[in-house]
Design a protein around this motif. Sequence first.
Motif, PDB file in Angstrom:
ATOM      1  N   ASP A   3       0.821  -1.205   0.000  1.00  0.00           N
ATOM      2  CA  ASP A   3       0.000   0.000   0.000  1.00  0.00           C
ATOM      3  C   ASP A   3       0.858   1.259   0.000  1.00  0.00           C
ATOM      4  OD1 ASP A   3      -2.302  -1.550  -0.003  1.00  0.00           O
ATOM      5  OD2 ASP A   3      -2.436  -1.559   2.177  1.00  0.00           O
ATOM      6  N   ILE A   4       1.976   1.246   0.718  1.00  0.00           N
ATOM      7  CA  ILE A   4       2.830   2.440   0.756  1.00  0.00           C
ATOM      8  C   ILE A   4       3.496   2.670  -0.599  1.00  0.00           C
ATOM      9  CG2 ILE A   4       4.882   1.305   1.680  1.00  0.00           C
ATOM     10  CD1 ILE A   4       3.683   4.822   2.612  1.00  0.00           C
ATOM     11  N   GLU A   5       3.842   1.589  -1.289  1.00  0.00           N
ATOM     12  CA  GLU A   5       4.404   1.738  -2.638  1.00  0.00           C
ATOM     13  C   GLU A   5       3.356   2.317  -3.589  1.00  0.00           C
ATOM     14  OE1 GLU A   5       7.670  -1.793  -3.148  1.00  0.00           O
ATOM     15  OE2 GLU A   5       5.557  -2.397  -3.010  1.00  0.00           O
ATOM     16  N   MET A   6       2.134   1.855  -3.446  1.00  0.00           N
ATOM     17  CA  MET A   6       1.041   2.360  -4.262  1.00  0.00           C
ATOM     18  C   MET A   6       0.847   3.855  -4.001  1.00  0.00           C
ATOM     19  SD  MET A   6      -2.886   0.937  -4.276  1.00  0.00           S
ATOM     20  CE  MET A   6      -3.054   1.192  -2.510  1.00  0.00           C
ATOM     21  N   LEU A   7       0.863   4.247  -2.738  1.00  0.00           N
ATOM     22  CA  LEU A   7       0.706   5.648  -2.380  1.00  0.00           C
ATOM     23  C   LEU A   7       1.849   6.483  -2.959  1.00  0.00           C
ATOM     24  CD1 LEU A   7      -0.831   7.823  -0.785  1.00  0.00           C
ATOM     25  CD2 LEU A   7       0.525   7.170   1.226  1.00  0.00           C
ATOM     26  N   ALA A   8       3.065   5.976  -2.874  1.00  0.00           N
ATOM     27  CA  ALA A   8       4.222   6.694  -3.430  1.00  0.00           C
ATOM     28  C   ALA A   8       4.096   6.821  -4.948  1.00  0.00           C
ATOM     29  CB  ALA A   8       5.513   5.985  -3.049  1.00  0.00           C
ATOM     30  N   ARG A  24      -6.911  14.800  -4.031  1.00  0.00           N
ATOM     31  CA  ARG A  24      -7.944  14.531  -5.040  1.00  0.00           C
ATOM     32  C   ARG A  24      -7.724  13.156  -5.670  1.00  0.00           C
ATOM     33  NH1 ARG A  24      -8.108  15.834 -10.568  1.00  0.00           N
ATOM     34  NH2 ARG A  24     -10.206  15.715 -11.383  1.00  0.00           N
ATOM     35  N   SER A  25      -6.472  12.854  -5.952  1.00  0.00           N
ATOM     36  CA  SER A  25      -6.142  11.555  -6.536  1.00  0.00           C
ATOM     37  C   SER A  25      -6.559  10.409  -5.618  1.00  0.00           C
ATOM     38  CB  SER A  25      -4.641  11.471  -6.829  1.00  0.00           C
ATOM     39  OG  SER A  25      -4.307  10.239  -7.403  1.00  0.00           O
ATOM     40  N   LEU A  26      -6.369  10.580  -4.316  1.00  0.00           N
ATOM     41  CA  LEU A  26      -6.770   9.532  -3.369  1.00  0.00           C
ATOM     42  C   LEU A  26      -8.267   9.265  -3.449  1.00  0.00           C
ATOM     43  CD1 LEU A  26      -4.605  10.433  -0.247  1.00  0.00           C
ATOM     44  CD2 LEU A  26      -4.401   8.393  -1.681  1.00  0.00           C
ATOM     45  N   GLU A  27      -9.059  10.328  -3.597  1.00  0.00           N
ATOM     46  CA  GLU A  27     -10.514  10.166  -3.715  1.00  0.00           C
ATOM     47  C   GLU A  27     -10.868   9.394  -4.985  1.00  0.00           C
ATOM     48  OE1 GLU A  27     -12.509  13.917  -3.459  1.00  0.00           O
ATOM     49  OE2 GLU A  27     -11.362  14.512  -1.696  1.00  0.00           O
ATOM     50  N   ILE A  28     -10.210   9.758  -6.071  1.00  0.00           N
ATOM     51  CA  ILE A  28     -10.472   9.102  -7.358  1.00  0.00           C
ATOM     52  C   ILE A  28     -10.071   7.631  -7.300  1.00  0.00           C
ATOM     53  CG2 ILE A  28      -9.750   9.024  -9.781  1.00  0.00           C
ATOM     54  CD1 ILE A  28      -9.481  12.157  -9.555  1.00  0.00           C
ATOM     55  N   GLN A  29      -8.884   7.362  -6.769  1.00  0.00           N
ATOM     56  CA  GLN A  29      -8.380   5.993  -6.713  1.00  0.00           C
ATOM     57  C   GLN A  29      -9.228   5.121  -5.786  1.00  0.00           C
ATOM     58  OE1 GLN A  29      -6.516   5.447  -9.062  1.00  0.00           O
ATOM     59  NE2 GLN A  29      -5.446   7.343  -9.394  1.00  0.00           N
ATOM     60  N   LYS A  30      -9.765   5.722  -4.735  1.00  0.00           N
ATOM     61  CA  LYS A  30     -10.634   4.981  -3.803  1.00  0.00           C
ATOM     62  C   LYS A  30     -11.816   4.388  -4.559  1.00  0.00           C
ATOM     63  CE  LYS A  30     -13.267   5.528   0.457  1.00  0.00           C
ATOM     64  NZ  LYS A  30     -14.680   5.473   0.089  1.00  0.00           N
ATOM     65  N   ASP A  31     -12.454   5.212  -5.371  1.00  0.00           N
ATOM     66  CA  ASP A  31     -13.592   4.741  -6.163  1.00  0.00           C
ATOM     67  C   ASP A  31     -13.138   3.791  -7.269  1.00  0.00           C
ATOM     68  OD1 ASP A  31     -15.373   6.236  -4.654  1.00  0.00           O
ATOM     69  OD2 ASP A  31     -15.304   7.950  -6.001  1.00  0.00           O
ATOM     70  N   ARG A  32     -12.065   4.146  -7.938  1.00  0.00           N
ATOM     71  CA  ARG A  32     -11.577   3.358  -9.076  1.00  0.00           C
ATOM     72  C   ARG A  32     -11.222   1.923  -8.678  1.00  0.00           C
ATOM     73  NH1 ARG A  32      -6.081   4.631 -12.475  1.00  0.00           N
ATOM     74  NH2 ARG A  32      -6.370   3.020 -14.032  1.00  0.00           N
ATOM     75  N   PHE A  33     -10.557   1.782  -7.528  1.00  0.00           N
ATOM     76  CA  PHE A  33     -10.073   0.478  -7.112  1.00  0.00           C
ATOM     77  C   PHE A  33     -10.899  -0.154  -5.990  1.00  0.00           C
ATOM     78  CE2 PHE A  33      -6.218   2.475  -8.920  1.00  0.00           C
ATOM     79  CZ  PHE A  33      -5.976   1.560  -9.938  1.00  0.00           C
ATOM     80  N   GLY A  34     -11.986   0.497  -5.592  1.00  0.00           N
ATOM     81  CA  GLY A  34     -12.845  -0.055  -4.550  1.00  0.00           C
ATOM     82  C   GLY A  34     -12.141  -0.153  -3.204  1.00  0.00           C
ATOM     83  N   ILE A  35     -11.341   0.855  -2.888  1.00  0.00           N
ATOM     84  CA  ILE A  35     -10.594   0.865  -1.630  1.00  0.00           C
ATOM     85  C   ILE A  35     -11.562   1.147  -0.482  1.00  0.00           C
ATOM     86  CG2 ILE A  35      -8.811   2.125  -0.336  1.00  0.00           C
ATOM     87  CD1 ILE A  35      -7.413   2.571  -3.059  1.00  0.00           C
TER      88      ILE A  35
END
Length: 54
Positions: A3-8, A24-35
């Motif tokens: 997860d830390i590598e993904m965040l980096a 903003r990217s975290l919000e988008i990725q949350k939806d995109r990847f079902g986090i």
Amino acid sequence: MTDIEMLADWKAATERHADGDLARSLEIQKDRFGISDQLAQILENTAREMGWIT
């Protein structure tokens, strides 16, 4: 990939764009990847601790 590598990786991707925004990217990725909400909060808190978002 951890997860830390993904965040980096997401952080690096935002730096390649003039209007890059990790929060903003975290919000988008949350939806995109079902986090899950819990993991999303951990990623956000980690990014804050690293000084990557305010």
